[in-house]
Design a protein around this motif. Structure first.
Motif, PDB file in Angstrom:
ATOM      1  N   LYS A  49      29.577  10.675  -3.243  1.00 32.54           N
ATOM      2  CA  LYS A  49      30.630  11.649  -3.496  1.00 32.54           C
ATOM      3  C   LYS A  49      30.645  12.142  -4.933  1.00 32.54           C
ATOM      4  CE  LYS A  49      34.106   8.057  -4.302  1.00 32.54           C
ATOM      5  NZ  LYS A  49      35.429   7.554  -3.885  1.00 32.54           N
ATOM      6  N   ASP A  50      30.170  11.312  -5.881  1.00 38.30           N
ATOM      7  CA  ASP A  50      30.107  11.772  -7.258  1.00 38.30           C
ATOM      8  C   ASP A  50      28.835  12.561  -7.549  1.00 38.30           C
ATOM      9  OD1 ASP A  50      28.389   9.667  -6.965  1.00 38.30           O
ATOM     10  OD2 ASP A  50      29.067   8.566  -8.724  1.00 38.30           O
ATOM     11  N   GLY A  51      27.894  12.593  -6.592  1.00 38.15           N
ATOM     12  CA  GLY A  51      26.675  13.369  -6.751  1.00 38.15           C
ATOM     13  C   GLY A  51      25.587  12.697  -7.557  1.00 38.15           C
ATOM     14  N   GLY A  52      25.791  11.474  -8.009  1.00 34.19           N
ATOM     15  CA  GLY A  52      24.798  10.823  -8.844  1.00 34.19           C
ATOM     16  C   GLY A  52      23.841   9.925  -8.083  1.00 34.19           C
ATOM     17  N   ARG A  53      24.320   9.250  -7.053  1.00 32.70           N
ATOM     18  CA  ARG A  53      23.496   8.278  -6.345  1.00 32.70           C
ATOM     19  C   ARG A  53      22.893   8.903  -5.108  1.00 32.70           C
ATOM     20  NH1 ARG A  53      25.593   2.537  -3.741  1.00 32.70           N
ATOM     21  NH2 ARG A  53      23.549   1.805  -3.034  1.00 32.70           N
ATOM     22  N   LEU A  54      21.577   8.708  -4.947  1.00 33.06           N
ATOM     23  CA  LEU A  54      20.857   9.220  -3.780  1.00 33.06           C
ATOM     24  C   LEU A  54      20.956   8.209  -2.647  1.00 33.06           C
ATOM     25  CD1 LEU A  54      19.044  11.474  -2.650  1.00 33.06           C
ATOM     26  CD2 LEU A  54      17.074  10.192  -3.484  1.00 33.06           C
ATOM     27  N   LEU A  55      21.544   8.616  -1.519  1.00 37.32           N
ATOM     28  CA  LEU A  55      21.738   7.719  -0.389  1.00 37.32           C
ATOM     29  C   LEU A  55      20.662   7.875   0.678  1.00 37.32           C
ATOM     30  CD1 LEU A  55      25.592   8.162   0.088  1.00 37.32           C
ATOM     31  CD2 LEU A  55      24.382   6.451  -1.278  1.00 37.32           C
ATOM     32  N   PHE A  56      20.239   9.111   0.938  1.00 39.79           N
ATOM     33  CA  PHE A  56      19.285   9.359   2.019  1.00 39.79           C
ATOM     34  C   PHE A  56      18.418  10.548   1.619  1.00 39.79           C
ATOM     35  CE2 PHE A  56      18.074  11.723   5.816  1.00 39.79           C
ATOM     36  CZ  PHE A  56      17.498  10.740   6.594  1.00 39.79           C
TER      37      PHE A  56
END
Length: 309
Positions: free
Chosen positions: A156-163
């Motif tokens: 949601k913060d746009g920093g962490r790549l999940l997929f």
């Protein structure tokens, strides 16, 4: 004599005046016909009718213009729910577009959601400077399709790549990937993961109904059940193979059920005693069977179990 001279002078003056006045009256050329100037008759009536019709039309147009301005709520800042400002265009309520919409950004209000609604599907296209299609997202009644070189899902913060997914691989960087379906997850090809774990109250089952199940790791594969039963079963042969090491079965109790009993002729002294202890024998082919235990080994290489294997 003086009076006569004065009378003669007056008569001469009157004659000169009469002659002068008569010379001023010049004869004008005569005109054969006289033409009247202006509109008369039916032409005049038609002109008045057209002028009246034009006046009525102007009044109707003016009334319609005032009515449209009032209904559409035209103002200096916009038209009704459409407001024009320096940042762009602001629409209130439901808006319908019959032709393609080209915008740089679509944003909803802080206290409301942004809803894109269509009877068939909603398609978002991204193009480069040459107008070529570089990405497309289609939300249809049956599926959501994304066509792009790389698909990324971030936090949601746009920093962490999940997929992330591309033509070569699919990467999931979340701490836990949970499958809640009753049938589990089906993989058509290989899966690379450091840990496969079931929930605390559920069993973990790895199954290949029609083919083989292979688990490989450069530093070893660990299969453990900390608080339950570990069961490995197969319809055909189950092979434990170590090319450069050993197979270690480390447990307080090791049970091998349903092992066949080899044929052995006991001595006369033991024939009447009930056999309670057996030893495990291994054939040259690797098959395991039981044989009654004595002071010396009773395993026979030419046992009927080994011959049948």
């Amino acid at each position: 004599m003086q009076r006569s001279e004065v009378q003669r002078a007056d008569e001469i003056t009157q004659e000169q005046f009469i002659l002068a006045s008569q010379s001023l009256h010049l004869q004008r050329p005569g005109c054969d016909a006289v033409y009247p100037v202006g509109l008369y008759g039916w032409r005049k009536r038609c002109l008045y009718f057209f002028l009246l019709l034009l006046l009525v039309t102007m009044i109707v147009n003016l009334a319609l213009t005032v009515w449209i301005i009032k209904v559409m709520n035209f103002s200096v800042g916009g038209m009704g729910k459409l407001q024009l400002n320096q940042d762009g265009i602001r629409l209130e309520g439901i808006s319908e577009f019959l032709l393609p919409l080209y915008v740089n950004e679509i944003q909803s209000r802080r206290d409301s959601l942004l809803v894109l609604r269509s009877e068939k599907n909603v398609t978002l296209n991204a193009r480069n400077d040459q107008g070529q299609l570089t990405g497309q997202l289609t939300v249809g009644p049956e599926a959501v399709e994304a066509q792009c070189q790389r698909l990324e899902v971030r936090s949601k913060d746009g920093g962490r790549l999940l997929f992330t997914a591309n033509e070569d691989e699919v990467i999931m960087t979340t701490e836990k990937f949970t499958v809640t379906g009753s049938e589990g997850a089906v993989f058509g090809h290989s899966v690379e993961t450091p840990l496969i774990q079931a929930r605390a109250s559920e069993d973990l089952k790895l199954e290949s109904p029609t083919r083989t199940l292979t688990m490989e790791a450069p530093r070893g594969v660990e299969v453990s059940a900390a608080k339950g039963l570990l069961k490995v079963s197969g319809r055909k042969d189950l092979q434990l193979e170590s090319t450069e090491g050993e197979i270690l079965l480390d447990a307080s109790t090791i049970q091998m059920g349903a092992l066949p009993l080899g044929v052995y002729t006991p001595s006369p002294t033991q024939a009447s005693q009930e056999q309670a202890v057996y030893e495990v024998c291994v054939c040259p082919s690797g098959k395991i069977y039981l044989s009654p235990a004595e002071s010396s080994s009773t395993c026979q290489a030419m046992s009927n179990i080994c011959l049948w294997s």
